[in-house]
Design a protein around this motif. Structure first.
Motif, PDB file in Angstrom:
ATOM      1  N   ILE A 131       0.940  -1.107   0.051  1.00 59.61           N
ATOM      2  CA  ILE A 131      -0.026  -0.048  -0.173  1.00 59.61           C
ATOM      3  C   ILE A 131       0.896   1.168   0.196  1.00 59.61           C
ATOM      4  O   ILE A 131       1.944   1.433   0.773  1.00 59.61           O
ATOM      5  N   THR A 132       0.753   1.986  -0.830  1.00 59.09           N
ATOM      6  CA  THR A 132       1.345   3.301  -0.856  1.00 59.09           C
ATOM      7  C   THR A 132       0.803   4.546  -0.941  1.00 59.09           C
ATOM      8  O   THR A 132      -0.619   4.485  -1.299  1.00 59.09           O
ATOM      9  N   PHE A 133       1.525   5.670  -0.613  1.00 53.70           N
ATOM     10  CA  PHE A 133       0.502   6.997  -0.404  1.00 53.70           C
ATOM     11  C   PHE A 133       1.180   8.174  -1.095  1.00 53.70           C
ATOM     12  O   PHE A 133       2.467   8.220  -1.226  1.00 53.70           O
ATOM     13  N   ASP A 134       0.731   8.941  -1.486  1.00 50.76           N
ATOM     14  CA  ASP A 134       1.157  10.162  -2.499  1.00 50.76           C
ATOM     15  C   ASP A 134       0.697  11.293  -1.981  1.00 50.76           C
ATOM     16  O   ASP A 134      -0.222  11.638  -1.215  1.00 50.76           O
ATOM     17  N   ASP A 135       1.994  12.358  -1.892  1.00 48.10           N
ATOM     18  CA  ASP A 135       1.908  13.700  -1.756  1.00 48.10           C
ATOM     19  C   ASP A 135       1.880  14.151  -0.348  1.00 48.10           C
ATOM     20  O   ASP A 135       1.606  15.413   0.227  1.00 48.10           O
ATOM     21  N   GLY A 136       2.274  13.654   0.648  1.00 46.42           N
ATOM     22  CA  GLY A 136       2.719  13.883   2.027  1.00 46.42           C
ATOM     23  C   GLY A 136       4.087  14.386   2.305  1.00 46.42           C
ATOM     24  O   GLY A 136       4.773  14.614   1.158  1.00 46.42           O
ATOM     25  N   PRO A 137       4.485  14.525   3.258  1.00 52.73           N
ATOM     26  CA  PRO A 137       3.533  14.364   4.645  1.00 52.73           C
ATOM     27  C   PRO A 137       2.726  15.545   4.816  1.00 52.73           C
ATOM     28  O   PRO A 137       2.933  16.520   4.450  1.00 52.73           O
ATOM     29  N   ASN A 138       1.538  15.200   5.403  1.00 55.43           N
ATOM     30  CA  ASN A 138       0.505  15.935   5.844  1.00 55.43           C
ATOM     31  C   ASN A 138       0.265  15.952   7.378  1.00 55.43           C
ATOM     32  O   ASN A 138      -0.068  15.046   8.105  1.00 55.43           O
ATOM     33  N   PRO A 139       0.262  17.180   7.869  1.00 55.82           N
ATOM     34  CA  PRO A 139       0.256  17.164   9.402  1.00 55.82           C
ATOM     35  C   PRO A 139      -1.184  16.761   9.854  1.00 55.82           C
ATOM     36  O   PRO A 139      -1.487  16.080  11.110  1.00 55.82           O
ATOM     37  N   GLU A 140      -2.280  16.821   9.162  1.00 49.70           N
ATOM     38  CA  GLU A 140      -3.722  16.463   9.564  1.00 49.70           C
ATOM     39  C   GLU A 140      -4.024  14.828   9.385  1.00 49.70           C
ATOM     40  O   GLU A 140      -4.388  14.486   9.976  1.00 49.70           O
ATOM     41  N   TRP A 141      -3.468  14.561   8.095  1.00 48.20           N
ATOM     42  CA  TRP A 141      -4.028  13.214   7.507  1.00 48.20           C
ATOM     43  C   TRP A 141      -2.982  12.109   7.594  1.00 48.20           C
ATOM     44  O   TRP A 141      -3.267  10.962   8.204  1.00 48.20           O
ATOM     45  N   THR A 142      -1.772  12.362   7.570  1.00 49.59           N
ATOM     46  CA  THR A 142      -0.680  11.404   7.573  1.00 49.59           C
ATOM     47  C   THR A 142      -0.687  10.570   8.930  1.00 49.59           C
ATOM     48  O   THR A 142      -0.685   9.428   8.911  1.00 49.59           O
ATOM     49  N   PRO A 143      -1.005  11.325   9.815  1.00 54.96           N
ATOM     50  CA  PRO A 143      -0.859  10.750  11.427  1.00 54.96           C
ATOM     51  C   PRO A 143      -2.150   9.834  11.455  1.00 54.96           C
ATOM     52  O   PRO A 143      -1.991   8.609  12.114  1.00 54.96           O
TER      53      PRO A 143
END
Length: 207
Positions: free
Chosen positions: A19-31
């Motif tokens: 499973i992969t994620f794009d466009d972070g890190p994001n302080p609201e959603w990544t955690p």
């Protein structure tokens, strides 16, 4: 000049997927995504922006501490095919430098923004030693908020040993992607899949 290999999935004899994620890190959603993976003892690979690594190094360090992998997703998220080869090289170089500065580790793979590439970019990736990582579940279009049910159902149809699944943890409202991950992660584990990093999956490739 040799071109980098492109992977939508990996041919493997093992019941693994990434499973992969794009466009972070994001302080609201990544955690919030991290909590799901921590709950189930699973790992993911995050294709990060250099600019977001600069803004949110604390989030990135948590991602690293919890055992997740980082991939290069460029410095500023441009349309890479519209850049010169020198500009493409600089985008990858700057992003790599920032990742190393923040977590002390060099990324080993690249995912182009918008999944756009050309021959020059594949040659640049080869120079960096980066395989180019796409995915099997691109029709989820989770970045466009198509609904949690759509994201889950499209992804389920693309689940098999060696699948690479793509979601987004950066920019905008990622609540549908998060809800989909909260459904899919325990479901995949229940089905006997081990959720591994891209490097771990690539290491099992069979010919």
């Amino acid at each position: 000049m040799k071109a980098a290999s492109i992977f939508n999935e990996v041919k493997t004899a093992d019941k693994l997927l990434a499973i992969t994620f794009d466009d972070g890190p994001n302080p609201e959603w990544t955690p919030q995504f991290l909590r799901v993976f921590q709950q189930y003892g699973a790992k993911a690979t995050f294709y990060v922006h250099g600019t977001n690594m600069e803004k949110y190094p604390d989030v990135a360090q948590r991602m690293d501490e919890e055992g997740h992998e980082f991939g290069n997703h460029s410095y500023s998220h441009p349309h890479m095919a519209s850049l010169s080869k020198e500009e493409q090289t600089e985008e990858l170089r700057r992003a790599e430098q920032i990742i190393v500065a923040v977590i002390g580790k060099r990324p080993s793979t690249f995912r182009p923004p918008y999944l756009e590439y050309n021959d020059d970019l594949l040659a640049v990736c080869e120079q960096f030693g980066y395989p180019v990582i796409h995915a099997t579940n691109l029709d989820t279009r989770d970045w466009d908020m198509p609904g949690t049910e759509h994201i889950v159902n499209v992804t389920r149809a693309e689940v098999r040993a060696g699948s690479i699944l793509l979601f987004h943890d950066g920019f905008g409202d990622r609540s549908q992607s998060l809800a989909a991950i909260q459904i899919l992660v325990p479901e995949l584990i229940e089905q006997g899949f081990k959720l591994v990093t891209i490097s771990e999956l690539l290491a099992t490739e069979t010919t």
